[in-house]
Design a protein around this motif. Structure first.
Motif, PDB file in Angstrom:
ATOM      1  N   VAL A 215       1.167  -1.328   0.005  1.00  0.00           N
ATOM      2  CA  VAL A 215      -0.001  -0.118   0.312  1.00  0.00           C
ATOM      3  C   VAL A 215       0.981   1.303   0.171  1.00  0.00           C
ATOM      4  CG1 VAL A 215      -2.468   0.973   1.371  1.00  0.00           C
ATOM      5  CG2 VAL A 215      -1.966  -0.956   1.417  1.00  0.00           C
ATOM      6  N   ALA A 216       1.901   1.027   0.891  1.00  0.00           N
ATOM      7  CA  ALA A 216       2.922   1.930   0.937  1.00  0.00           C
ATOM      8  C   ALA A 216       4.014   2.713  -0.400  1.00  0.00           C
ATOM      9  CB  ALA A 216       4.290   2.016   1.824  1.00  0.00           C
ATOM     10  N   GLN A 217       3.772   1.682  -1.451  1.00  0.00           N
ATOM     11  CA  GLN A 217       4.415   1.866  -2.600  1.00  0.00           C
ATOM     12  C   GLN A 217       3.236   2.113  -3.447  1.00  0.00           C
ATOM     13  OE1 GLN A 217       6.785  -1.792  -2.469  1.00  0.00           O
ATOM     14  NE2 GLN A 217       7.886  -0.941  -1.094  1.00  0.00           N
ATOM     15  N   ARG A 218       2.549   2.576  -3.512  1.00  0.00           N
ATOM     16  CA  ARG A 218       1.168   2.543  -4.692  1.00  0.00           C
ATOM     17  C   ARG A 218       1.877   3.782  -5.824  1.00  0.00           C
ATOM     18  NH1 ARG A 218      -4.151   0.559  -4.189  1.00  0.00           N
ATOM     19  NH2 ARG A 218      -4.846   2.122  -5.562  1.00  0.00           N
ATOM     20  N   ARG A 219       1.592   2.976  -6.654  1.00  0.00           N
ATOM     21  CA  ARG A 219       2.096   4.438  -7.791  1.00  0.00           C
ATOM     22  C   ARG A 219       0.419   5.377  -7.681  1.00  0.00           C
ATOM     23  NH1 ARG A 219       0.100   4.493 -13.016  1.00  0.00           N
ATOM     24  NH2 ARG A 219      -1.087   2.915 -12.648  1.00  0.00           N
ATOM     25  N   LEU A 220      -0.609   5.044  -7.478  1.00  0.00           N
ATOM     26  CA  LEU A 220      -2.000   5.944  -7.055  1.00  0.00           C
ATOM     27  C   LEU A 220      -2.658   6.069  -5.842  1.00  0.00           C
ATOM     28  CD1 LEU A 220      -3.477   4.958 -10.754  1.00  0.00           C
ATOM     29  CD2 LEU A 220      -2.019   7.144 -10.496  1.00  0.00           C
ATOM     30  N   PRO A 221      -3.262   6.972  -5.531  1.00  0.00           N
ATOM     31  CA  PRO A 221      -3.671   6.972  -4.590  1.00  0.00           C
ATOM     32  C   PRO A 221      -4.715   6.204  -4.308  1.00  0.00           C
ATOM     33  CG  PRO A 221      -4.076   9.556  -5.028  1.00  0.00           C
ATOM     34  CD  PRO A 221      -3.431   8.633  -6.268  1.00  0.00           C
ATOM     35  N   VAL A 222      -5.201   5.484  -3.117  1.00  0.00           N
ATOM     36  CA  VAL A 222      -6.135   4.336  -2.566  1.00  0.00           C
ATOM     37  C   VAL A 222      -7.451   5.162  -3.161  1.00  0.00           C
ATOM     38  CG1 VAL A 222      -7.414   3.231  -1.348  1.00  0.00           C
ATOM     39  CG2 VAL A 222      -4.929   3.089  -0.843  1.00  0.00           C
TER      40      VAL A 222
END
Lengths: 386, 184
Positions: A215-222
């Protein structure tokens, strides 16, 4: 007008509320940022770790919504649009995952199995090897059919494929031992009104350390702000900046869930599993004498939802209506693939009680003009372990 | 046998193609069910490769009773269903897919989903426009342009018979739909 308090919920959720949870609903109101609430939430976090069997670095909390929010939060946090998810589906809740993932714009692949049959591990392994999904998702206990899926084996499949592993534990966790870390699960969720017998409205969830890194490494926000795990964590776990407001949590539901959770852990998950098994076995034996039969073969039968096929010729919907209107007993019909084919009896939390099944069998006997059902239940009921 | 196969009756087009190819469809149903389903599947949408997962995912979710196939074709990825969707089901599929295409990440790239009728017949397209600078000829949606005049000016310069164009606005920008007006 207050509802009649003498109705027995023998459905696969919601279940009758545990007395401690019922009492906690009347505790004084506090603000969601009050120290008493944080202290109580800390206990919930610790108890959820025990409930789920999480490993180091996990994040447990309550989402302010039902188990379906838990399902959606997992998909929304662990997948980005276009990422591949393999859903192993054998019932209505597997299909709900497929729909949610498609709405999130994911690359959804569904491996579907016959309703009433478990997920085939070999077929799942072949599909996972071929598709290399970012996430493998399955329902542990398919509430719509009463099937228990082989989650520990599927955890190995996910690891081999390099996928995160998400498990819908809505009808299992709280009523049987659950080993999130040992089974290689990265995300699991349930609803408060199921095996824990708290009021509906909060979803206990658990993220593994690996899932939180993802989750911390996501490219786009949730895509969903409300169930963004990083936002939630800032409320549930203090960091150097302390605790941060996220949204107004339903404090009364936290009290109630916390008490129900504590009661479950005090009873012990092994003991609760044994309670469901004893009551369920005796209920099935009594129903079999009437011509009902189990929908799912024994090795794959979910211990917390007894799905039975009514005898042919029985107007099952009319009987269920009579049970409710004349005797105050609610049992569920089928859902999705089992609609009109089965009855589903809950053996979760407070509905897996001998006293409730005696009442149900007495009522059913009266509706059908059959005597001795309750006696048959007592005859085959194994003594409880000390 | 899978009831979808057992109960399926081939349509006139599938029967004609089978006759042309010398294929016994009833035999194929038993000997090679997947080949039978592919022959009798109906195209739901032709999608740009980057968007094909949306089209397939939503088809999988909205119609769990269908077998979904994909075929790579010159225009992109053809997404097919067996048994084919009927008119009402296609309209229902439109209602499922359209909001996805309208999400910010695709809206920013001017993704479009539309029903088109051309020389090949009527079908659904899920696509991304090609930038004017990248255009190397052929059919497609080109853009964006600031306004209709810019779009027409670009078309005057680049589109020649047998191709023709229509300019149209979408989400505040203008695009050129370049297509073939007559059979080659």
């Amino acid at each position: 007008m207050l509802p009649d308090d003498d109705v027995l919920l023998l459905t696969p959720g919601p279940t009758p509320i545990h007395p401690r949870a019922q009492a906690a609903l009347g505790w004084p109101m506090r603000g969601h940022m009050d120290p008493e609430v944080f202290a109580y939430n800390d206990r919930i976090v610790a108890d959820l770790r025990r409930l789920y069997g999480t490993g180091e670095g996990s994040f447990t909390s309550l989402l302010s919504g039902t188990g379906s929010l838990g399902m959606e939060a997992g998909l929304a946090n662990l997948l980005e649009p276009g990422e591949r998810v393999l859903v192993l589906s054998n019932g209505a809740f597997g299909e709900r995952m497929v729909e949610m993932a498609a709405r999130l714009g994911c690359d959804v692949h569904a491996l579907r199995f016959e309703a009433g049959a478990p997920v085939d591990v070999d077929a799942a392994a072949r599909a996972a090897r071929s598709l290399r999904p970012a996430l493998l998702a399955v329902v542990h206990g398919e509430t719509s059919t009463g099937v228990l899926n082989p989650v520990p084996e599927l955890g190995a499949v996910a690891r081999e494929a390099g996928a995160l592993f998400s498990v819908d534990a809505v009808t299992t966790v709280g009523m049987m031992p659950f080993a999130m870390d040992a089974w290689g699960i990265d995300y699991a969720y349930t609803g408060s009104q199921k095996c824990l017998s708290a009021p509906p409205g909060v979803a206990p969830v658990a993220f593994s350390a690996r899932a939180m890194e993802r989750v911390a490494q996501r490219r786009l926000p949730v895509a969903t702000w409300y169930a963004d795990a990083l936002g939630m964590r800032r409320y549930w776990q203090p960091d150097e900046g302390g605790r941060q407001y996220h949204h107004t949590v339903p404090v009364q539901l936290h009290w109630a869930l916390g008490e129900a959770l504590a009661a479950a852990l005090e009873e012990g998950l092994e003991a609760r599993a044994e309670r469901a098994r004893r009551v369920g076995s005796a209920a099935l034996a009594a129903l079999q004498d009437l011509g009902f039969r189990a929908y799912v073969p024994a090795p794959h039968r979910l211990p917390t939802v007894l799905a039975v096929v009514p005898p042919s010729g029985l107007d099952e919907a009319a009987v269920r209506r009579s049970l409710r209107s004349e005797h105050g007993v609610t049992v569920a019909g089928g859902l999705g693939p089992t609609a009109g084919k089965v009855w589903r009896l809950g053996l979760m939390g407070e509905n897996a009680r001998e006293v409730h099944y005696r009442r149900f069998l007495d009522a059913l006997g009266r509706v059908l003009g059959e005597a001795g059902l309750r006696e048959r239940f007592d005859e085959v009921l194994e003594p409880a372990l000390a | 046998m899978d009831p979808r196969l057992r109960d399926h009756t081939p349509g006139p087009e599938a029967l004609r193609r089978a006759a042309d190819d010398g294929v016994d469809l009833e035999r194929l149903k038993i000997d090679d069910p997947v080949a039978y389903m592919v022959r009798n599947a109906g195209t739901v949408v032709t999608a740009a490769p980057e968007l094909a997962h949306l089209a397939e995912g939503m088809l999988t979710a909205a119609f769990p009773d269908r077998q979904v196939f994909r075929a790579e074709v010159a225009e992109g990825v053809r997404v097919l269903a067996f048994p084919p969707l009927d008119g009402e089901e296609l309209r229902s599929y439109d209602r499922w897919l359209a909001p996805l295409v309208d999400r910010p990440e695709w809206r920013a790239r001017h993704a479009y989903y539309r029903e088109v009728g051309d020389l090949r017949g009527v079908g659904r397209e899920l696509g991304l426009p090609q930038g004017p600078d990248a255009y190397r000829g052929g059919e497609g949606v080109i853009g964006p342009f600031e306004d209709g005049a810019d779009a027409d000016a670009w078309a005057e310069e680049h589109v020649t018979r047998p191709l023709v164009h229509d300019s149209f606005p979408m989400n505040g920008r203008w695009f050129c739909d370049v297509f073939r007006a007559e059979a080659p």
